[in-house]
Enzyme design. Structure first.
Site, PDB file in Angstrom:
ATOM      1  N   SER A   1       7.272  -0.931  10.689  1.00  0.00           N
ATOM      2  CA  SER A   1       6.169  -0.517   9.841  1.00  0.00           C
ATOM      3  C   SER A   1       6.260   0.976   9.596  1.00  0.00           C
ATOM      4  O   SER A   1       6.975   1.708  10.292  1.00  0.00           O
ATOM      5  CB  SER A   1       4.821  -0.848  10.505  1.00  0.00           C
ATOM      6  N   LYS A   2       5.501   1.415   8.618  1.00  0.00           N
ATOM      7  CA  LYS A   2       5.444   2.846   8.340  1.00  0.00           C
ATOM      8  C   LYS A   2       4.824   3.589   9.519  1.00  0.00           C
ATOM      9  O   LYS A   2       5.232   4.696   9.855  1.00  0.00           O
ATOM     10  CB  LYS A   2       4.638   3.080   7.059  1.00  0.00           C
ATOM     11  N   GLN A   3       3.828   2.952  10.165  1.00  0.00           N
ATOM     12  CA  GLN A   3       3.170   3.574  11.307  1.00  0.00           C
ATOM     13  C   GLN A   3       4.135   3.743  12.483  1.00  0.00           C
ATOM     14  O   GLN A   3       4.010   4.673  13.274  1.00  0.00           O
ATOM     15  CB  GLN A   3       1.962   2.746  11.745  1.00  0.00           C
TER      16      GLN A   3
ATOM     17  N   SER B   1       0.861  -1.187   0.000  1.00  0.00           N
ATOM     18  CA  SER B   1       0.000   0.000   0.000  1.00  0.00           C
ATOM     19  C   SER B   1       0.893   1.231   0.000  1.00  0.00           C
ATOM     20  O   SER B   1       1.938   1.237   0.653  1.00  0.00           O
ATOM     21  CB  SER B   1      -0.919   0.000   1.224  1.00  0.00           C
TER      22      SER B   1
END
Length: 308
Positions: A245-247, A28
């Protein structure tokens, strides 16, 4: 789909249906690739290439509020930088809305879905799992989510790496959302429709996506489609036990020579690698990795990155 209804999934596949193995990487565009996403990309690439199969790339851009401008093109550039070249054209989920609408309409016509107006706060109040409250209420579709009616829950599945995976019974039996009340298509619906459309035979991805697998298999069964095989790779985690993660603000893959990072990723995946591999050309390094790919060496547990 079942009962002979024509759908996008029954149209000509973008890859040859005679290929015995078709894998994919489906990021994504919520940020650039990082080491954790490289593990998923590299593992899926090696599994496909080791079986002389196709390796596809799909950009899962169906959630605009979470997307970062320019991230999709940057992801494709990073894959090319790391020598992970895909087959055929990139599939963009943002261009597949008609296929998703057709799938939703078919599920509705068959009585396999229903509209729900329950709020997240109500579901939290009853323990976090939806209780089917709107199943028989005939809700108006305006400002409502669409849920799949789960009458035959999938409570376990076979994972190529991990063996039999038992799902949480409550999660497996929950009527889950396939179209959000804000008008966006749900991940589980889109991934099933697109994997079937692309002829994917095996899904190789990170272990963070084990949980929704039973929901995706339930959708395959509703559509009357054969489900692919599943293989969930270990996650790279930080000192707090959280996945990269990107988060969690994992740093993007470095811009320079990709070979040291690829060697690190191969070692993470348990593959037999020596330091001399860093001196190979990038194509030669990846060719060696494909030839030496040994799924039995891949660890099943998540792995702490010492420099995280």
């Amino acid at each position: 789909m079942a009962n002979g209804l024509r759908s996008e999934a029954s149209a000509s596949l973008p890859v040859s249906s005679s290929v015995s193995y078709i894998g994919r990487f489906a990021p994504s565009p919520s940020g650039e690739l990082h080491f954790g996403s490289l593990i998923a990309a590299l593992g899926s690439y090696l599994q496909a290439r080791a079986q002389q199969g196709k390796w596809l790339v799909r950009i899962e851009d169906i959630d605009p509020p979470r997307e970062v401008p320019g991230a999709a093109q940057r992801i494709l550039q990073q894959l090319e930088q790391y020598g992970l070249h895909w087959d055929g054209e990139v599939l963009w989920q943002s261009q597949r809305h008609e296929a998703y609408r057709e799938a939703l309409a078919w599920l509705n016509q068959q009585g396999y879905s229903y509209y729900c107006t329950c709020t997240r706060s109500r579901i939290r109040e009853i323990g976090g799992l939806y209780d089917g409250y709107c199943r028989l209420l005939g809700r108006d579709p305006t400002h409502a989510a669409l849920r799949l009616r789960v009458d035959r829950p999938v409570e376990h599945f076979s994972d190529i790496l991990r063996g039999e995976v038992i799902a949480d019974a409550g999660l497996a039996r929950e009527d889950f959302i396939i179209h959000r009340r804000d008008g966006l298509f749900a991940y589980n619906l889109a991934v099933v429709v697109d994997d079937h459309f692309q002829g994917v035979t095996e899904v190789v991805r990170g272990a963070d996506l084990i949980e929704p697998t039973v929901r995706q298999i339930a959708l395959y069964q509703r559509f009357g489609w054969p489900a692919p095989r599943y293989l969930h790779l270990p996650l790279a985690v930080n000192a707090d036990g959280n996945k990269l993660s990107k988060q969690n603000h994992a740093p993007p893959l470095p811009e320079g020579d990709p070979r040291p990072v690829l060697v690190q990723a191969l070692r993470f995946l348990g593959q037999p690698v020596d330091d001399e591999w860093r001196d190979e050309t990038l194509p030669a390094l990846l060719a060696k990795a494909v030839a030496a790919w040994d799924l039995a060496r891949v660890p099943r547990q998540n792995i702490l990155l010492q420099n995280s």
